[in-house]
Write a protein that holds these residues in place. Structure first.
Motif, PDB file in Angstrom:
ATOM      1  N   ALA A 189       0.830  -1.207   0.000  1.00  0.00           N
ATOM      2  CA  ALA A 189       0.000   0.000   0.000  1.00  0.00           C
ATOM      3  C   ALA A 189       0.865   1.257   0.000  1.00  0.00           C
ATOM      4  O   ALA A 189       0.538   2.250  -0.664  1.00  0.00           O
ATOM      5  N   ARG A 190       1.956   1.223   0.743  1.00  0.00           N
ATOM      6  CA  ARG A 190       2.871   2.376   0.731  1.00  0.00           C
ATOM      7  C   ARG A 190       3.434   2.601  -0.660  1.00  0.00           C
ATOM      8  O   ARG A 190       3.496   3.732  -1.158  1.00  0.00           O
ATOM      9  N   ASP A 191       3.880   1.520  -1.292  1.00  0.00           N
ATOM     10  CA  ASP A 191       4.461   1.653  -2.622  1.00  0.00           C
ATOM     11  C   ASP A 191       3.425   2.122  -3.640  1.00  0.00           C
ATOM     12  O   ASP A 191       3.737   2.874  -4.563  1.00  0.00           O
ATOM     13  N   ARG A 192       2.206   1.689  -3.446  1.00  0.00           N
ATOM     14  CA  ARG A 192       1.124   2.064  -4.362  1.00  0.00           C
ATOM     15  C   ARG A 192       0.765   3.543  -4.229  1.00  0.00           C
ATOM     16  O   ARG A 192       0.479   4.221  -5.214  1.00  0.00           O
ATOM     17  N   THR A 193       0.807   4.057  -3.000  1.00  0.00           N
ATOM     18  CA  THR A 193       0.394   5.437  -2.759  1.00  0.00           C
ATOM     19  C   THR A 193       1.557   6.426  -2.782  1.00  0.00           C
ATOM     20  O   THR A 193       1.341   7.628  -2.968  1.00  0.00           O
ATOM     21  N   GLY A 194       2.765   5.931  -2.538  1.00  0.00           N
ATOM     22  CA  GLY A 194       3.927   6.816  -2.525  1.00  0.00           C
ATOM     23  C   GLY A 194       4.016   7.693  -1.285  1.00  0.00           C
ATOM     24  O   GLY A 194       4.732   8.698  -1.281  1.00  0.00           O
ATOM     25  N   LEU A 195       3.325   7.317  -0.216  1.00  0.00           N
ATOM     26  CA  LEU A 195       3.310   8.112   1.005  1.00  0.00           C
ATOM     27  C   LEU A 195       4.283   7.553   2.043  1.00  0.00           C
ATOM     28  O   LEU A 195       4.805   6.445   1.896  1.00  0.00           O
ATOM     29  N   VAL A 196       4.517   8.325   3.088  1.00  0.00           N
ATOM     30  CA  VAL A 196       5.450   7.935   4.142  1.00  0.00           C
ATOM     31  C   VAL A 196       4.731   7.049   5.158  1.00  0.00           C
ATOM     32  O   VAL A 196       3.626   7.364   5.607  1.00  0.00           O
ATOM     33  N   VAL A 197       5.371   5.936   5.526  1.00  0.00           N
ATOM     34  CA  VAL A 197       4.884   5.086   6.613  1.00  0.00           C
ATOM     35  C   VAL A 197       6.068   4.802   7.542  1.00  0.00           C
ATOM     36  O   VAL A 197       7.126   4.364   7.085  1.00  0.00           O
ATOM     37  N   ALA A 198       5.878   5.042   8.825  1.00  0.00           N
ATOM     38  CA  ALA A 198       6.947   4.811   9.797  1.00  0.00           C
ATOM     39  C   ALA A 198       6.391   4.073  10.998  1.00  0.00           C
ATOM     40  O   ALA A 198       5.226   4.242  11.371  1.00  0.00           O
ATOM     41  N   GLU A 199       7.234   3.244  11.615  1.00  0.00           N
ATOM     42  CA  GLU A 199       6.876   2.547  12.848  1.00  0.00           C
ATOM     43  C   GLU A 199       7.374   3.358  14.034  1.00  0.00           C
ATOM     44  O   GLU A 199       8.483   3.893  14.019  1.00  0.00           O
ATOM     45  N   ALA A 200       6.564   3.414  15.090  1.00  0.00           N
ATOM     46  CA  ALA A 200       6.849   4.296  16.221  1.00  0.00           C
ATOM     47  C   ALA A 200       7.734   3.621  17.271  1.00  0.00           C
ATOM     48  O   ALA A 200       7.261   3.258  18.350  1.00  0.00           O
ATOM     49  N   PHE A 201       9.010   3.451  16.949  1.00  0.00           N
ATOM     50  CA  PHE A 201      10.005   3.059  17.950  1.00  0.00           C
ATOM     51  C   PHE A 201      10.742   4.328  18.363  1.00  0.00           C
ATOM     52  O   PHE A 201      11.794   4.679  17.809  1.00  0.00           O
ATOM     53  N   MET A 202      10.206   5.023  19.343  1.00  0.00           N
ATOM     54  CA  MET A 202      10.690   6.352  19.716  1.00  0.00           C
ATOM     55  C   MET A 202      12.103   6.353  20.257  1.00  0.00           C
ATOM     56  O   MET A 202      12.813   7.360  20.191  1.00  0.00           O
ATOM     57  N   VAL A 203      12.559   5.198  20.787  1.00  0.00           N
ATOM     58  CA  VAL A 203      13.864   5.158  21.451  1.00  0.00           C
ATOM     59  C   VAL A 203      15.005   5.508  20.499  1.00  0.00           C
ATOM     60  O   VAL A 203      16.034   6.029  20.912  1.00  0.00           O
ATOM     61  N   ARG A 204      14.814   5.255  19.210  1.00  0.00           N
ATOM     62  CA  ARG A 204      15.884   5.521  18.251  1.00  0.00           C
ATOM     63  C   ARG A 204      16.119   7.010  18.042  1.00  0.00           C
ATOM     64  O   ARG A 204      17.126   7.395  17.452  1.00  0.00           O
ATOM     65  N   TYR A 205      15.223   7.842  18.549  1.00  0.00           N
ATOM     66  CA  TYR A 205      15.383   9.285  18.438  1.00  0.00           C
ATOM     67  C   TYR A 205      15.869   9.914  19.740  1.00  0.00           C
ATOM     68  O   TYR A 205      16.052  11.126  19.814  1.00  0.00           O
ATOM     69  N   ALA A 206      16.086   9.083  20.757  1.00  0.00           N
ATOM     70  CA  ALA A 206      16.535   9.582  22.057  1.00  0.00           C
ATOM     71  C   ALA A 206      18.027   9.890  22.023  1.00  0.00           C
ATOM     72  O   ALA A 206      18.818   9.083  21.522  1.00  0.00           O
ATOM     73  N   PRO A 207      18.454  11.036  22.560  1.00  0.00           N
ATOM     74  CA  PRO A 207      19.881  11.395  22.532  1.00  0.00           C
ATOM     75  C   PRO A 207      20.784  10.369  23.198  1.00  0.00           C
ATOM     76  O   PRO A 207      21.915  10.146  22.750  1.00  0.00           O
ATOM     77  N   TRP A 208      20.297   9.725  24.278  1.00  0.00           N
ATOM     78  CA  TRP A 208      21.151   8.751  24.974  1.00  0.00           C
ATOM     79  C   TRP A 208      21.357   7.496  24.125  1.00  0.00           C
ATOM     80  O   TRP A 208      22.453   6.944  24.101  1.00  0.00           O
ATOM     81  N   TRP A 209      20.340   7.074  23.394  1.00  0.00           N
ATOM     82  CA  TRP A 209      20.519   5.935  22.493  1.00  0.00           C
ATOM     83  C   TRP A 209      21.422   6.296  21.319  1.00  0.00           C
ATOM     84  O   TRP A 209      22.247   5.476  20.886  1.00  0.00           O
TER      85      TRP A 209
END
Length: 334
Positions: free
Chosen positions: A113-133
């Motif tokens: 569905a993402r490839d068909r629509t060309g839109l952004v899809v992301a999974e919410a693993f917030m820890v990867r955006y944490a400064p300590w990680w």
């Protein structure tokens, strides 16, 4: 679309109300513009409490709003893929809670569905955006720890309510889907590679039918991840990243407070018990705010999406493999 992304929240789920929405409202390029429930009164109440401009009494009404650019989907696990696909087909980008699907095969329908629509899809693993990680990953990759060949993770809480969605097997409940996924995602994040094979042990709750205790050995090209997650254990979480020269402990690796400093310990092993470990402290930072802005910037075309949907599917394959390994009593390839 202007300089900010207008987000619609698909349901009044607790994680959204208590963590993600307040965090995204503090974002630089994220604006929470609407929220939906299956009941108008419930949506109105949440909107009023959170200061959200518009409330809808159905998910369909939210998806039909032309002013909404993107959808955050915190629905129960079995509704992640169906409603994310509906959002894409309505022209909305998607940030979907983890785990992305009930299994990798279902997740691949979302990829189509993402490839068909060309839109952004992301999974919410917030820890990867944490400064300590991000700091832990940088230290590991620059060689401060030597050769990193072992990661040990523990994550647990106590929840025995059969009415809680985490304890319902038919909709993707159980500890491995809820919290074991973090152990897998963070090891993949640190090593930047995919596992070769998996061995697993799973203990099911005899009444509820969900996994209440799961342990796994996950072999990566670089080394071994070992983890245990439990839904009927004392609340605890810790990650230890072990190298030939030093180790790092992430003290609150997953549910880090947004308004208090976070710490990691760096221990070169000069004294047993970590008595000479060095502490690095990080100023308060809301990882959900940072996640929302990172995905918003990808939607705006200002930055690439670092963790695309393919990453989510790769994580799902490892979860599937742990379940297969536990059932068969064999090593399984993701």
């Amino acid at each position: 679309m202007g300089k900010t992304v207008n987000w619609g929240i698909l349901s009044t789920a607790k994680i959204g109300r208590e963590q993600v929405i307040p965090a995204m409202q503090k974002g630089e390029v994220s604006r929470v513009a609407a929220i939906a429930s299956r009941d108008q009164a419930t949506a109105d109440k949440a909107a009023q409490a959170l200061g959200i401009p518009r409330a809808y009494g159905s998910y369909e009404a939210l998806l039909a709003d032309p002013a909404i650019d993107a959808i955050y989907n915190p629905l129960p696990n079995h509704l992640h893929v169906p409603w994310s696909i509906k959002a894409l087909e309505a022209g909305k980008h998607v940030l979907c809670e983890k785990p992305i699907a009930l299994n990798a095969k279902e997740a691949e329908t979302l990829l189509a569905a993402r490839d068909r629509t060309g839109l952004v899809v992301a999974e919410a693993f917030m820890v990867r955006y944490a400064p300590w990680w991000q700091r832990v990953r940088a230290l590991a990759r620059e060689g401060r720890l030597g050769r990193v060949s072992a990661i040990q993770t523990a994550f647990s809480y106590y929840l025995d309510d059969p009415g809680n969605i985490r304890n319902m097997p038919g909709i993707g409940g159980g500890g491995l889907m809820d919290i074991g996924c973090y152990a897998i995602a963070t090891a993949r994040y640190l090593w930047g590679s995919e596992p070769v094979r998996v061995a697993g042990l799973v203990e099911m709750d005899p009444a509820m039918g969900t996994d209440r205790l799961a342990s796994a050995v996950v072999q990566f090209p670089e080394g071994h991840l070992t983890f245990t997650c439990g839904t009927q254990l004392v609340p605890h979480q810790r990650v230890t990243v072990m190298g030939s020269k030093a180790r790092i402990e992430v003290l609150i690796p997953f549910n880090a407070p947004p308004d208090a400093p976070c710490q990691i310990l760096i221990d070169e092993g000069r004294a047993l018990g970590g008595l000479e470990a060095v502490t690095e402290s990080f100023d308060p930072a809301d990882q959900y705010t940072r996640q929302g802005d990172a995905v918003s910037r990808a939607i705006l075309g200002e930055a690439p999406l670092e963790f695309p949907l393919e990453d989510a599917i790769a994580n799902m394959r490892v979860i599937d493999a742990v379940f297969r390994a536990a059932e068969k009593g064999t090593w399984e390839a993701p």
